[in-house]
Motif scaffolding. Structure first.
Motif, PDB file in Angstrom:
ATOM      1  N   MET A   1      35.268   6.026  51.599  1.00 34.87           N
ATOM      2  CA  MET A   1      34.091   6.372  50.850  1.00 34.87           C
ATOM      3  C   MET A   1      34.183   7.844  50.435  1.00 34.87           C
ATOM      4  O   MET A   1      34.644   8.689  51.214  1.00 34.87           O
ATOM      5  CB  MET A   1      32.863   6.147  51.714  1.00 34.87           C
ATOM      6  CG  MET A   1      31.620   6.548  51.002  1.00 34.87           C
ATOM      7  SD  MET A   1      30.399   5.294  50.964  1.00 34.87           S
ATOM      8  CE  MET A   1      29.323   5.542  52.227  1.00 34.87           C
ATOM      9  N   LEU A   2      33.757   8.126  49.222  1.00 37.02           N
ATOM     10  CA  LEU A   2      33.814   9.491  48.709  1.00 37.02           C
ATOM     11  C   LEU A   2      32.531  10.248  49.026  1.00 37.02           C
ATOM     12  O   LEU A   2      31.449   9.666  49.040  1.00 37.02           O
ATOM     13  CB  LEU A   2      34.004   9.475  47.194  1.00 37.02           C
ATOM     14  CG  LEU A   2      35.306   8.892  46.661  1.00 37.02           C
ATOM     15  CD1 LEU A   2      35.268   8.829  45.146  1.00 37.02           C
ATOM     16  CD2 LEU A   2      36.492   9.698  47.138  1.00 37.02           C
ATOM     17  N   THR A   3      32.683  11.534  49.221  1.00 39.37           N
ATOM     18  CA  THR A   3      31.507  12.383  49.395  1.00 39.37           C
ATOM     19  C   THR A   3      30.961  12.736  48.014  1.00 39.37           C
ATOM     20  O   THR A   3      31.644  12.564  46.990  1.00 39.37           O
ATOM     21  CB  THR A   3      31.863  13.681  50.134  1.00 39.37           C
ATOM     22  OG1 THR A   3      32.733  14.451  49.292  1.00 39.37           O
ATOM     23  CG2 THR A   3      32.530  13.391  51.480  1.00 39.37           C
ATOM     24  N   ILE A   4      29.762  13.253  47.991  1.00 46.18           N
ATOM     25  CA  ILE A   4      29.166  13.682  46.730  1.00 46.18           C
ATOM     26  C   ILE A   4      30.042  14.752  46.076  1.00 46.18           C
ATOM     27  O   ILE A   4      30.285  14.716  44.867  1.00 46.18           O
ATOM     28  CB  ILE A   4      27.732  14.200  46.957  1.00 46.18           C
ATOM     29  CG1 ILE A   4      26.833  13.036  47.367  1.00 46.18           C
ATOM     30  CG2 ILE A   4      27.194  14.891  45.717  1.00 46.18           C
ATOM     31  CD1 ILE A   4      25.445  13.439  47.809  1.00 46.18           C
ATOM     32  N   GLN A   5      30.546  15.670  46.864  1.00 48.14           N
ATOM     33  CA  GLN A   5      31.385  16.740  46.321  1.00 48.14           C
ATOM     34  C   GLN A   5      32.677  16.184  45.725  1.00 48.14           C
ATOM     35  O   GLN A   5      33.144  16.652  44.681  1.00 48.14           O
ATOM     36  CB  GLN A   5      31.704  17.792  47.384  1.00 48.14           C
ATOM     37  CG  GLN A   5      32.411  19.013  46.826  1.00 48.14           C
ATOM     38  CD  GLN A   5      31.615  19.692  45.713  1.00 48.14           C
ATOM     39  OE1 GLN A   5      30.428  19.974  45.878  1.00 48.14           O
ATOM     40  NE2 GLN A   5      32.253  19.926  44.572  1.00 48.14           N
ATOM     41  N   GLU A   6      33.269  15.182  46.358  1.00 51.37           N
ATOM     42  CA  GLU A   6      34.494  14.563  45.823  1.00 51.37           C
ATOM     43  C   GLU A   6      34.217  13.879  44.486  1.00 51.37           C
ATOM     44  O   GLU A   6      35.046  13.944  43.565  1.00 51.37           O
ATOM     45  CB  GLU A   6      35.065  13.574  46.831  1.00 51.37           C
ATOM     46  CG  GLU A   6      35.673  14.235  48.048  1.00 51.37           C
ATOM     47  CD  GLU A   6      36.028  13.261  49.151  1.00 51.37           C
ATOM     48  OE1 GLU A   6      37.015  13.533  49.868  1.00 51.37           O
ATOM     49  OE2 GLU A   6      35.332  12.222  49.316  1.00 51.37           O
ATOM     50  N   VAL A   7      33.073  13.244  44.353  1.00 50.27           N
ATOM     51  CA  VAL A   7      32.703  12.611  43.081  1.00 50.27           C
ATOM     52  C   VAL A   7      32.522  13.677  42.006  1.00 50.27           C
ATOM     53  O   VAL A   7      33.004  13.528  40.870  1.00 50.27           O
ATOM     54  CB  VAL A   7      31.427  11.753  43.239  1.00 50.27           C
ATOM     55  CG1 VAL A   7      30.923  11.280  41.893  1.00 50.27           C
ATOM     56  CG2 VAL A   7      31.687  10.578  44.165  1.00 50.27           C
ATOM     57  N   ILE A   8      31.865  14.764  42.352  1.00 49.17           N
ATOM     58  CA  ILE A   8      31.677  15.863  41.402  1.00 49.17           C
ATOM     59  C   ILE A   8      33.026  16.449  40.990  1.00 49.17           C
ATOM     60  O   ILE A   8      33.264  16.708  39.802  1.00 49.17           O
ATOM     61  CB  ILE A   8      30.759  16.951  42.009  1.00 49.17           C
ATOM     62  CG1 ILE A   8      29.334  16.403  42.139  1.00 49.17           C
ATOM     63  CG2 ILE A   8      30.776  18.227  41.164  1.00 49.17           C
ATOM     64  CD1 ILE A   8      28.399  17.272  42.961  1.00 49.17           C
ATOM     65  N   ASP A   9      33.918  16.617  41.951  1.00 46.35           N
ATOM     66  CA  ASP A   9      35.253  17.145  41.645  1.00 46.35           C
ATOM     67  C   ASP A   9      36.029  16.215  40.721  1.00 46.35           C
ATOM     68  O   ASP A   9      36.701  16.671  39.785  1.00 46.35           O
ATOM     69  CB  ASP A   9      36.051  17.382  42.934  1.00 46.35           C
ATOM     70  CG  ASP A   9      35.488  18.523  43.776  1.00 46.35           C
ATOM     71  OD1 ASP A   9      34.662  19.319  43.256  1.00 46.35           O
ATOM     72  OD2 ASP A   9      35.860  18.600  44.971  1.00 46.35           O
TER      73      ASP A   9
END
Length: 116
Positions: A1-9
Motif C-alpha cells: 500500500m502506498l502512503t499519501i506522500q508516495e502518491v504525491i511523489d
C-alpha cells in the motif's frame, strides 16, 4: 500500500514526463477524429483528451521512461477514450457498447499517421 506522500511523489513524476509537441498534435488528431466520424454520435471531450494525455505520461513512467512514445498513446486511446464516446442510436443501451466503441477508437487511431 502506498502512503499519501508516495502518491504525491508519483503524481509529480508523471507531471515531469515529456510529451513532445508532435505527440500532442497526434493525440489531438485522434480526439478530433472521434468528433468527425459518422461511426460515433458523440466524440471525445476536452476532458477526455486530458485523461489520455495524463495516462500516456503515466504509462511512460511505468515503463521507466521520462518521455512518451506514440505507442503509449496508441495503446491507451481505446481504453481511455471508449467510455467517453456515444455510438449512434440503436447500437446498444443509450449508445454504450464498450467493445464496439473500443473498435471504433482503434480504427481511428490506425487511420492517423504516427509522427516521426
Amino acid at each position: 500500500m502506498l502512503t499519501i506522500q508516495e502518491v504525491i511523489d508519483l503524481h509529480d513524476k508523471v507531471e515531469k514526463v515529456r510529451l513532445d509537441d508532435s505527440l500532442m498534435d497526434y493525440l489531438l488528431a485522434i480526439v478530433a477524429a472521434t468528433r468527425h466520424t459518422d461511426r460515433l454520435a458523440l466524440g471525445v471531450s476536452t476532458r477526455g483528451a486530458m485523461a489520455l494525455h495524463k495516462s500516456a505520461k503515466a504509462l511512460a513512467l511505468v515503463r521507466n521512461r521520462e518521455y512518451c512514445l506514440p505507442d503509449d498513446i496508441k495503446t491507451l486511446a481505446p481504453l481511455v477514450l471508449s467510455h467517453r464516446v456515444l455510438l449512434p442510436a440503436g447500437q446498444g443501451p443509450k449508445g454504450r457498447r464498450p467493445e464496439e466503441a473500443e473498435r471504433v477508437i482503434r480504427d481511428l487511431v490506425e487511420s492517423i499517421p504516427v509522427p516521426l
